[in-house]
Design a protein around this motif. Structure first.
Motif, short mmCIF file in Angstrom:
data_model
loop_
_atom_site.label_atom_id
_atom_site.label_comp_id
_atom_site.label_asym_id
_atom_site.label_seq_id
_atom_site.Cartn_x
_atom_site.Cartn_y
_atom_site.Cartn_z
N LYS A 46 0.83 -1.21 0.00
CA LYS A 46 0.00 0.00 0.00
C LYS A 46 0.87 1.26 0.00
O LYS A 46 0.56 2.24 -0.68
N TRP A 47 1.95 1.23 0.80
CA TRP A 47 2.88 2.38 0.84
C TRP A 47 3.46 2.62 -0.55
O TRP A 47 3.51 3.76 -1.02
N ALA A 48 3.90 1.55 -1.20
CA ALA A 48 4.50 1.65 -2.53
C ALA A 48 3.49 2.18 -3.55
O ALA A 48 3.82 3.01 -4.40
N GLU A 49 2.25 1.71 -3.45
CA GLU A 49 1.21 2.17 -4.38
C GLU A 49 0.92 3.65 -4.21
O GLU A 49 0.68 4.37 -5.18
N ARG A 50 0.97 4.13 -2.96
CA ARG A 50 0.77 5.56 -2.70
C ARG A 50 1.87 6.40 -3.36
O ARG A 50 1.63 7.54 -3.77
N LYS A 51 3.06 5.82 -3.44
CA LYS A 51 4.20 6.51 -4.05
C LYS A 51 4.26 6.31 -5.57
O LYS A 51 5.17 6.80 -6.22
N LYS A 52 3.30 5.53 -6.11
CA LYS A 52 3.28 5.19 -7.53
C LYS A 52 4.51 4.35 -7.92
O LYS A 52 5.03 4.45 -9.02
N PHE A 53 4.99 3.53 -6.97
CA PHE A 53 6.10 2.63 -7.23
C PHE A 53 5.58 1.31 -7.81
O PHE A 53 4.41 0.97 -7.64
N LYS A 54 6.44 0.57 -8.45
CA LYS A 54 6.08 -0.71 -9.05
C LYS A 54 6.38 -1.84 -8.07
O LYS A 54 7.47 -1.90 -7.51
N VAL A 55 5.41 -2.74 -7.88
CA VAL A 55 5.56 -3.84 -6.93
C VAL A 55 5.43 -5.18 -7.66
O VAL A 55 4.53 -5.36 -8.49
N GLY A 56 6.33 -6.10 -7.37
CA GLY A 56 6.27 -7.44 -7.98
C GLY A 56 6.47 -8.51 -6.92
O GLY A 56 7.26 -8.34 -5.98
N LEU A 57 5.73 -9.62 -7.06
CA LEU A 57 5.88 -10.75 -6.13
C LEU A 57 6.95 -11.70 -6.66
O LEU A 57 6.89 -12.14 -7.80
N ILE A 58 7.95 -11.99 -5.82
CA ILE A 58 9.05 -12.87 -6.22
C ILE A 58 8.78 -14.30 -5.77
O ILE A 58 8.90 -15.25 -6.54
N SER A 59 8.42 -14.48 -4.51
CA SER A 59 8.09 -15.82 -4.01
C SER A 59 7.16 -15.70 -2.81
O SER A 59 7.11 -14.66 -2.16
N GLU A 60 6.46 -16.80 -2.54
CA GLU A 60 5.52 -16.79 -1.43
C GLU A 60 5.22 -18.21 -0.98
O GLU A 60 5.07 -19.11 -1.80
N HIS A 61 5.16 -18.38 0.35
CA HIS A 61 4.72 -19.65 0.93
C HIS A 61 3.52 -19.34 1.82
O HIS A 61 3.66 -18.67 2.85
N THR A 62 2.36 -19.81 1.41
CA THR A 62 1.13 -19.46 2.11
C THR A 62 1.00 -20.25 3.41
O THR A 62 1.57 -21.34 3.57
N GLY A 63 0.22 -19.69 4.34
CA GLY A 63 -0.03 -20.35 5.60
C GLY A 63 -0.99 -21.53 5.42
O GLY A 63 -1.69 -21.62 4.41
N ASP A 64 -1.02 -22.38 6.40
CA ASP A 64 -1.89 -23.57 6.32
C ASP A 64 -3.37 -23.20 6.35
O ASP A 64 -4.19 -23.80 5.67
N GLU A 65 -3.70 -22.19 7.16
CA GLU A 65 -5.10 -21.77 7.29
C GLU A 65 -5.33 -20.37 6.75
O GLU A 65 -6.34 -20.09 6.12
N ALA A 66 -4.39 -19.48 7.01
CA ALA A 66 -4.51 -18.08 6.56
C ALA A 66 -3.13 -17.46 6.54
O ALA A 66 -2.17 -18.00 7.10
N GLY A 67 -3.01 -16.31 5.89
CA GLY A 67 -1.76 -15.57 5.90
C GLY A 67 -0.65 -16.21 5.09
O GLY A 67 -0.89 -17.05 4.22
N ILE A 68 0.59 -15.81 5.41
CA ILE A 68 1.77 -16.31 4.69
C ILE A 68 2.87 -16.71 5.68
O ILE A 68 3.04 -16.07 6.72
N LYS A 69 3.56 -17.78 5.34
CA LYS A 69 4.72 -18.17 6.15
C LYS A 69 5.92 -17.29 5.81
O LYS A 69 6.69 -16.89 6.68
#
Length: 365
Positions: free
Chosen positions: A152-175
């Motif tokens: 959200k901070w980056a979007e306010r600044k009009k910066f570009k955001v990219g997802l590199i990697s992610e490990h999701t949580g078992d029930e919710a969220g991210i590890k």
């Protein structure tokens, strides 16, 4: 009111003098002339990356120097107006002057912050690594909230955001998650965000509505460019491939395209799964490793590596740099600068500039 105006005038003058010292010490005017001469050379635009970096530096130096001169002029005019209005006891003019000086102080402080973004790596783009601490779903949800805050901070600044990697949580969220943010002086702005972030709230996952404390770690390091040479030996690498993980559905890769690279001498681990091509993921991993090794060398030179690694190794009590309390009261407090906000919902929605600014001031005290 007269005392407040005099204080504003004095504070603005002091800050602007510090900016002048920076301009003189770093020979900013001669640097700008040198850059302008370079731009006139026929081969300047052939190297796009180098010319882009030079133009970014020119823009920052011009902003600092021109703002300094404007503030100097406004300060002189304000001083003369104050003397006149005070001698005539004109409260209306004094009231307007107070408001104008309050805004001018904000401007000069922002200009001073730009002076703090002059280190070699500050102009670079950045990676943000987020890791949930112990506590399962609670901490994994908190890690996801922090990732959203930086996005959200980056979007306010009009910066570009990219997802590199992610490990999701078992029930919710991210590890864990790694994102890349590209924009003007991103690393310079975020470099002091590395550390443990603590959340206190009534858990939405607890049927008993009890208060929980969760931890997550943030790790900020710069995305290095071709000008910075990092020697990476093939023998020092262990490269593993694995199947990408995700929320499911047709977009999850069914081949072992995700890549993890371990740098054996430093035990630094990087991973990427955002591309379907193993080759592209490996290329991204190598760029991330180069960035991590560069950051490692910076910390080593500053004799901070031992402290930094010990902070990263334990995501829990005693190491937090910032606390976010949602219950029993509303408060976000930075433990290094003591800066506080009583609007955690705004902070978690990306309004973190004041925290970043205070960290930069603290860094340069």
């Amino acid at each position: 009111m007269e005392n407040e105006i005099q204080t504003f005038l004095s504070d603005i003058k002091k800050i602007n003098l510090r900016i002048k010292e920076y301009l003189d010490k770093n020979q900013v005017i001669s640097k700008l002339k040198s850059i302008e001469e370079k731009m006139l050379q026929a081969n300047f635009w052939q190297d796009k990356e180098k010319s882009k970096k030079t133009l970014k530096e020119k823009k920052l130096l011009e902003e600092i120097s021109s703002s300094h001169l404007n503030i100097e002029s406004e300060l002189k005019d304000a001083g003369e107006l104050f003397e006149l209005a005070n001698s005539e006891n004109n409260h209306e003019i004094l009231s307007d002057l107070k408001i104008n000086l309050k805004n001018l102080k904000k401007t000069v402080k922002q200009n001073e912050i730009k002076c703090f973004l002059s280190n070699e790596a500050d102009s670079l783009d950045t990676y943000i690594e987020i890791h949930a601490g112990a506590g399962g779903t609670e901490s994994q949800d908190w890690a996801q909230m922090l990732r959203r805050m930086y996005v959200k901070w980056a979007e306010r600044k009009k910066f570009k955001v990219g997802l590199i990697s992610e490990h999701t949580g078992d029930e919710a969220g991210i590890k864990s998650s790694t994102i890349k943010i590209e924009g003007d002086y991103v690393f310079g702005w975020l470099k002091k965000e590395s550390g443990i972030h603590r959340l206190v709230r009534i858990s939405p996952f607890d049927s008993g509505a009890r208060r929980h404390t969760s931890f997550a770690s943030i790790w900020i390091y710069p995305l290095v460019n071709e000008d910075i040479k990092i020697d990476i030996q093939e023998k020092d690498l262990r490269i593993d491939t694995y199947r990408s993980s995700g929320a499911g559905g047709q977009h999850v890769n069914t081949t072992d395209s995700a890549v993890r690279i371990t740098h054996l001498p430093t035990k630094i681990v990087v991973q990427c799964q955002n591309e379907r091509s193993q080759h592209k993921n490996k290329e991204t991993c190598m760029n991330m490793l180069k960035a991590r090794l560069y950051d490692y060398e910076i910390k080593k030179k500053e004799e901070e590596s031992q402290n930094t690694e010990s902070i990263k190794s334990e995501i829990g009590w005693g190491h937090q740099i910032r606390s976010y309390v949602l219950q029993p009261y509303q408060l976000v407090k930075d433990n290094r600068t003591n800066f506080e906000s009583t609007s955690p919902e705004k902070v978690l929605d990306g309004e973190i500039d004041e925290f970043l600014e205070q960290s930069l001031y603290n860094l340069n005290d």
